[in-house]
Design a protein around this motif. Structure first.
Motif, short mmCIF file in Angstrom:
data_model
loop_
_atom_site.label_atom_id
_atom_site.label_comp_id
_atom_site.label_asym_id
_atom_site.label_seq_id
_atom_site.Cartn_x
_atom_site.Cartn_y
_atom_site.Cartn_z
N ALA A 49 41.06 37.97 42.37
CA ALA A 49 41.03 39.15 41.49
C ALA A 49 42.30 39.99 41.63
N GLY A 50 43.19 39.60 42.53
CA GLY A 50 44.41 40.37 42.77
C GLY A 50 45.42 40.27 41.65
N LYS A 51 46.34 41.21 41.63
CA LYS A 51 47.40 41.25 40.62
C LYS A 51 48.70 41.70 41.29
N ILE A 52 49.79 41.06 40.87
CA ILE A 52 51.11 41.41 41.37
C ILE A 52 52.05 41.54 40.18
N ALA A 53 52.83 42.60 40.16
CA ALA A 53 53.89 42.78 39.16
C ALA A 53 55.14 43.18 39.92
N SER B 3 51.93 38.29 37.74
CA SER B 3 51.01 37.24 38.17
C SER B 3 49.92 36.98 37.14
N SER B 4 49.48 35.73 37.13
CA SER B 4 48.34 35.35 36.29
C SER B 4 47.19 34.81 37.14
N GLY B 5 47.44 34.58 38.42
CA GLY B 5 46.40 34.10 39.31
C GLY B 5 46.87 34.01 40.74
N ILE B 6 45.96 34.25 41.68
CA ILE B 6 46.25 34.14 43.10
C ILE B 6 45.23 33.18 43.69
N LYS B 7 45.73 32.16 44.39
CA LYS B 7 44.85 31.14 44.97
C LYS B 7 45.11 31.06 46.48
N LEU C 141 51.06 45.95 43.69
CA LEU C 141 50.14 44.97 44.24
C LEU C 141 48.75 45.57 44.32
N ASP C 142 47.80 44.91 43.70
CA ASP C 142 46.38 45.23 43.84
C ASP C 142 45.77 44.00 44.48
N PHE C 143 45.22 44.14 45.69
CA PHE C 143 44.79 42.96 46.43
C PHE C 143 43.64 43.29 47.36
N ASP C 144 42.70 42.36 47.42
CA ASP C 144 41.58 42.42 48.36
C ASP C 144 41.48 41.03 48.98
N ALA C 145 41.70 40.94 50.28
CA ALA C 145 41.69 39.65 50.97
C ALA C 145 40.35 38.92 50.81
N LYS C 146 39.28 39.67 50.56
CA LYS C 146 37.97 39.04 50.36
C LYS C 146 37.82 38.45 48.97
N PRO D 233 40.08 45.03 41.73
CA PRO D 233 40.66 44.92 43.06
C PRO D 233 40.39 46.18 43.87
N VAL D 234 40.13 46.01 45.15
CA VAL D 234 39.73 47.12 45.98
C VAL D 234 40.92 47.94 46.46
N GLN D 235 42.06 47.30 46.76
CA GLN D 235 43.16 48.01 47.36
C GLN D 235 44.42 47.94 46.52
N ALA D 236 44.97 49.09 46.22
CA ALA D 236 46.29 49.15 45.60
C ALA D 236 47.26 49.49 46.72
N ALA D 237 48.31 48.68 46.85
CA ALA D 237 49.28 48.88 47.92
C ALA D 237 50.55 49.48 47.35
N THR D 238 51.30 50.18 48.20
CA THR D 238 52.55 50.81 47.80
C THR D 238 53.72 50.12 48.49
N LEU D 239 54.70 49.69 47.70
CA LEU D 239 55.88 49.03 48.25
C LEU D 239 56.68 50.01 49.09
#
Length: 177
Positions: free
Chosen positions: A60-64, A101-105, A51-56, A16-22
């Motif tokens: 491949a993103g992950k959320i815990a 998370s196990s998947g983002i759709k 959260l690790d997320f790339d809108a493109k 994932p390209v971006q790690a975000a901070t809550l």
């Protein structure tokens, strides 16, 4: 050296390209249930999210997500003490609830279904959480059955007093997204 370089490029492409901070001060986690047919609202004051997320590449993103169950508030200290007790959250033995998370759709522009495992009081269930993501804020709600997670044991398992259905609502603000 070429194999190492190729491996590093491949790893960079799939991570994932971006790690975000809550931003907890701009975030909210609440829930609603019915007691004797009357809606009751509560909230949690302490929670964390990674959260690790790339809108493109949303797949491949992950959320815990981790919730401090001892931070529950129903708006009255005596109710808060009751719900933290053994029949409900049993915070002395089960202080945290988690979602991994196990998947983002993607389901539409800025909309996603996040599948994962929710664990409360040692009970785990697979859930799908619909999320809307806009301007660095992930928002949504998910319905759960409290008895699936042993919330309200013993005499409180009777759903004529406290309904089994609970709606969990969230607004999570992230920086770096």
């Amino acid at each position: 050296m070429t194999k190492l370089f190729a491996s590093l490029l491949l790893a960079a492409a799939i991570l994932p390209v971006q790690a975000a901070t809550l931003q907890p001060e701009k975030s909210d986690l609440s829930f609603t249930f019915k007691q004797m047919g009357v809606p009751v609202d509560g909230k949690f004051r302490k929670f964390e999210a990674q959260l690790d997320f790339d809108a493109k590449k949303p797949e491949a993103g992950k959320i815990a997500f981790t919730v401090d169950l001892g931070s529950v508030s129903l708006g009255d200290p005596s109710f808060d003490k009751e719900v933290a007790g053994t029949p409900w959250f049993d915070t002395k033995r089960n202080g945290k609830a988690t979602f991994v998370s196990s998947g983002i759709k993607p389901t539409g522009p800025g909309k996603y279904d996040v599948a994962g495992k929710l664990t409360i009081k040692g009970a785990s269930r697979d859930v799908v959480v619909p999320i809307t993501l806009a301007s660095g804020v992930a928002a949504g709600s998910v319905a759960i059955k409290r008895l699936d997670f042993k919330i309200g044991d013993g005499e409180w398992a009777d759903t004529s007093m406290v309904a089994n259905d609970v709606t969990v609502k969230f607004k999570l603000a992230f920086s770096g997204l």
